[in-house]
Scaffold this motif. Structure first.
Motif, PDB file in Angstrom:
ATOM      1  N   LYS A 182       0.845  -1.199   0.000  1.00 53.25           N
ATOM      2  CA  LYS A 182       0.000   0.000   0.000  1.00 53.25           C
ATOM      3  C   LYS A 182       0.877   1.244   0.000  1.00 53.25           C
ATOM      4  O   LYS A 182       2.097   1.164   0.177  1.00 53.25           O
ATOM      5  CB  LYS A 182      -0.939  -0.001   1.210  1.00 53.25           C
ATOM      6  N   ASN A 183       0.230   2.404  -0.216  1.00 49.94           N
ATOM      7  CA  ASN A 183       1.011   3.639  -0.331  1.00 49.94           C
ATOM      8  C   ASN A 183       0.813   4.598   0.835  1.00 49.94           C
ATOM      9  O   ASN A 183       1.485   5.610   0.928  1.00 49.94           O
ATOM     10  CB  ASN A 183       0.689   4.357  -1.644  1.00 49.94           C
ATOM     11  N   HIS A 184      -0.119   4.305   1.758  1.00 50.30           N
ATOM     12  CA  HIS A 184      -0.308   5.116   2.954  1.00 50.30           C
ATOM     13  C   HIS A 184      -0.041   4.249   4.188  1.00 50.30           C
ATOM     14  O   HIS A 184      -0.564   3.138   4.300  1.00 50.30           O
ATOM     15  CB  HIS A 184      -1.736   5.671   3.030  1.00 50.30           C
ATOM     16  N   PHE A 185       0.766   4.784   5.102  1.00 50.49           N
ATOM     17  CA  PHE A 185       1.139   4.034   6.301  1.00 50.49           C
ATOM     18  C   PHE A 185       0.963   4.918   7.529  1.00 50.49           C
ATOM     19  O   PHE A 185       1.273   6.122   7.504  1.00 50.49           O
ATOM     20  CB  PHE A 185       2.593   3.571   6.247  1.00 50.49           C
ATOM     21  N   SER A 186       0.504   4.320   8.612  1.00 48.23           N
ATOM     22  CA  SER A 186       0.509   5.041   9.882  1.00 48.23           C
ATOM     23  C   SER A 186       1.929   5.010  10.446  1.00 48.23           C
ATOM     24  O   SER A 186       2.775   4.203  10.023  1.00 48.23           O
ATOM     25  CB  SER A 186      -0.465   4.399  10.866  1.00 48.23           C
ATOM     26  N   LEU A 187       2.189   5.860  11.432  1.00 51.40           N
ATOM     27  CA  LEU A 187       3.526   5.927  12.028  1.00 51.40           C
ATOM     28  C   LEU A 187       3.857   4.679  12.844  1.00 51.40           C
ATOM     29  O   LEU A 187       5.011   4.497  13.248  1.00 51.40           O
ATOM     30  CB  LEU A 187       3.644   7.166  12.921  1.00 51.40           C
ATOM     31  N   THR A 188       2.863   3.834  13.081  1.00 47.81           N
ATOM     32  CA  THR A 188       3.104   2.593  13.829  1.00 47.81           C
ATOM     33  C   THR A 188       2.894   1.361  12.955  1.00 47.81           C
ATOM     34  O   THR A 188       2.811   0.244  13.459  1.00 47.81           O
ATOM     35  CB  THR A 188       2.162   2.514  15.048  1.00 47.81           C
ATOM     36  N   ASP A 189       2.806   1.561  11.668  1.00 49.49           N
ATOM     37  CA  ASP A 189       2.499   0.495  10.721  1.00 49.49           C
ATOM     38  C   ASP A 189       3.732  -0.371  10.443  1.00 49.49           C
ATOM     39  O   ASP A 189       4.844  -0.102  10.914  1.00 49.49           O
ATOM     40  CB  ASP A 189       1.999   1.099   9.411  1.00 49.49           C
ATOM     41  N   THR A 190       3.522  -1.418   9.647  1.00 48.27           N
ATOM     42  CA  THR A 190       4.597  -2.281   9.183  1.00 48.27           C
ATOM     43  C   THR A 190       4.573  -2.331   7.658  1.00 48.27           C
ATOM     44  O   THR A 190       3.524  -2.590   7.067  1.00 48.27           O
ATOM     45  CB  THR A 190       4.457  -3.707   9.739  1.00 48.27           C
ATOM     46  N   ILE A 191       5.709  -2.043   7.044  1.00 45.22           N
ATOM     47  CA  ILE A 191       5.823  -2.131   5.591  1.00 45.22           C
ATOM     48  C   ILE A 191       6.165  -3.570   5.228  1.00 45.22           C
ATOM     49  O   ILE A 191       7.172  -4.124   5.678  1.00 45.22           O
ATOM     50  CB  ILE A 191       6.915  -1.185   5.059  1.00 45.22           C
ATOM     51  N   VAL A 192       5.313  -4.176   4.424  1.00 41.78           N
ATOM     52  CA  VAL A 192       5.526  -5.548   3.977  1.00 41.78           C
ATOM     53  C   VAL A 192       5.654  -5.537   2.456  1.00 41.78           C
ATOM     54  O   VAL A 192       4.797  -4.975   1.755  1.00 41.78           O
ATOM     55  CB  VAL A 192       4.363  -6.471   4.391  1.00 41.78           C
ATOM     56  N   GLY A 193       6.728  -6.119   1.960  1.00 39.77           N
ATOM     57  CA  GLY A 193       6.922  -6.130   0.516  1.00 39.77           C
ATOM     58  C   GLY A 193       7.948  -7.173   0.099  1.00 39.77           C
ATOM     59  O   GLY A 193       8.327  -8.046   0.879  1.00 39.77           O
ATOM     60  N   ARG A 194       8.408  -7.031  -1.142  1.00 39.94           N
ATOM     61  CA  ARG A 194       9.397  -7.977  -1.665  1.00 39.94           C
ATOM     62  C   ARG A 194      10.228  -7.293  -2.727  1.00 39.94           C
ATOM     63  O   ARG A 194       9.803  -6.330  -3.374  1.00 39.94           O
ATOM     64  CB  ARG A 194       8.705  -9.185  -2.287  1.00 39.94           C
ATOM     65  N   ILE A 195      11.437  -7.776  -2.887  1.00 44.54           N
ATOM     66  CA  ILE A 195      12.329  -7.347  -3.969  1.00 44.54           C
ATOM     67  C   ILE A 195      12.556  -8.567  -4.858  1.00 44.54           C
ATOM     68  O   ILE A 195      12.959  -9.628  -4.380  1.00 44.54           O
ATOM     69  CB  ILE A 195      13.660  -6.805  -3.422  1.00 44.54           C
ATOM     70  N   TYR A 196      12.295  -8.388  -6.155  1.00 46.11           N
ATOM     71  CA  TYR A 196      12.355  -9.512  -7.101  1.00 46.11           C
ATOM     72  C   TYR A 196      13.352  -9.177  -8.200  1.00 46.11           C
ATOM     73  O   TYR A 196      13.270  -8.114  -8.838  1.00 46.11           O
ATOM     74  CB  TYR A 196      10.968  -9.764  -7.697  1.00 46.11           C
ATOM     75  N   PHE A 197      14.310 -10.068  -8.431  1.00 50.12           N
ATOM     76  CA  PHE A 197      15.350  -9.864  -9.444  1.00 50.12           C
ATOM     77  C   PHE A 197      14.916 -10.519 -10.754  1.00 50.12           C
ATOM     78  O   PHE A 197      14.872 -11.746 -10.871  1.00 50.12           O
ATOM     79  CB  PHE A 197      16.679 -10.451  -8.963  1.00 50.12           C
ATOM     80  N   LEU A 198      14.577  -9.677 -11.730  1.00 49.66           N
ATOM     81  CA  LEU A 198      14.138 -10.168 -13.031  1.00 49.66           C
ATOM     82  C   LEU A 198      15.313 -10.385 -13.980  1.00 49.66           C
ATOM     83  O   LEU A 198      15.284 -11.280 -14.825  1.00 49.66           O
ATOM     84  CB  LEU A 198      13.149  -9.178 -13.661  1.00 49.66           C
ATOM     85  N   MET A 199      16.347  -9.539 -13.867  1.00 52.99           N
ATOM     86  CA  MET A 199      17.550  -9.673 -14.703  1.00 52.99           C
ATOM     87  C   MET A 199      18.747  -9.184 -13.907  1.00 52.99           C
ATOM     88  O   MET A 199      18.706  -8.104 -13.305  1.00 52.99           O
ATOM     89  CB  MET A 199      17.425  -8.838 -15.988  1.00 52.99           C
TER      90      MET A 199
END
Length: 301
Positions: A182-199
């Protein structure tokens, strides 16, 4: 200051329910060495309390009146220039008329329904302050005392959220996709994501992920920027391969973050960016930034 230059009385400002309020540690300002603690108020709270006047050494003190002022101001500290103050709130009234005092005297005050429209901010070159100032007009001079409060603005989570995808690419050499939910986070939130290597055809050495606060003061050609790295993590050490994924989970609650502030009173902005940096074996750096929209969540009951 010598003994003979001391003001004839002491002025103390106390806020209502001060003992039970959370305190915010203010950075030293304008070369001061000591930190100050400011009691916390919500943006819609009444600001009230008492002013205590204490004559020094049991002396009789005559004054020509006591005035109190509630001020909201933006201070900009520019190099080689005086501090630029812009008051966006200034409410004042008289606490007492002329009188003579021999013993400590308590005067109550209240600023009701004052719209504190912005959150307090204590930055590198910009401060948004709220404070109470008391002035006692004695026969010889004016005795002035002031105390800061700190104001929070609370917001609800936006109803619509978008998945954010950030690409880092160098033609025929590198293609990385960084995605978070998501693009909006509270100051106590958790950023969950991934980095994917395509090349991956570069010899990468390591990768860093950081949160950067960007403070912009002034407008147009006179605008200046101050960048402050809030936290930096090394999330990869060594060369990745095509198809590899790196999960990301970053808890925001433990960092010194502030809500996103855009064009506050046409004086300053504060924005937070997530920065992804890759370094190859030759020391070359490749980076991409994506802005995080931050808000302060309503306190839990």
């Amino acid at each position: 200051m010598s003994f003979f230059m001391r003001p004839p009385l002491e002025v103390e400002i106390k806020f209502s329910n001060e003992e039970s309020r959370k305190k915010v540690d203010l950075r030293p300002k304008h070369g001061a060495s000591q930190h100050k603690l400011a009691p916390l108020f919500a943006h819609d709270e009444t600001v009230s309390g008492s002013v205590i006047l204490r004559p020094r050494d049991g002396r009789r003190v005559e004054h020509n009146g006591v005035k109190i002022k509630f001020v909201g101001t933006i201070e900009q500290m520019n190099r080689d220039k005086p501090v630029d103050n812009d008051d966006f709130i200034s409410w004042a009234h008289e606490l007492s008329g002329p009188e003579e005092i021999r013993h400590p005297e308590t005067l109550n005050f209240e600023f009701k329904n004052v719209e504190k429209q912005f959150e307090s901010y204590n930055g590198i070159k910009v401060q948004l302050r709220y404070y109470v100032q008391v002035t006692v007009y004695t026969r010889s001079n004016e005795v002035t005392q002031e105390r800061d409060i700190f104001v929070y603005h609370y917001d609800k989570e936006p109803q619509s959220q978008n998945v954010v995808t950030m690409d880092i690419g160098i033609e025929s050499c590198l293609h990385i996709e960084f995605e978070y939910a998501k693009n909006h986070f509270s100051l106590t939130d958790t950023i969950v994501g991934r980095i994917y290597f395509l090349m991956v055809r570069l010899k990468l050495k390591h990768m860093e992920l950081s949160l950067v606060r960007k403070e912009t003061s002034g407008i147009g050609t006179n605008a200046t920027n101050e960048n402050e790295v809030i936290v930096r993590y090394e999330i990869m050490d060594g060369a990745p391969v095509r198809g590899e994924q790196i999960p990301i989970r970053m808890h925001l609650g433990g960092f010194d973050l502030v809500p996103t502030m855009k064009d506050i009173n046409k004086k300053f902005s504060v924005r937070t960016f997530m920065s992804l940096v890759l370094v190859d074996e030759s020391g070359r750096r490749y980076f991409k930034q994506s802005e995080l929209m931050l808000y302060r969540p309503e306190p839990e009951l």
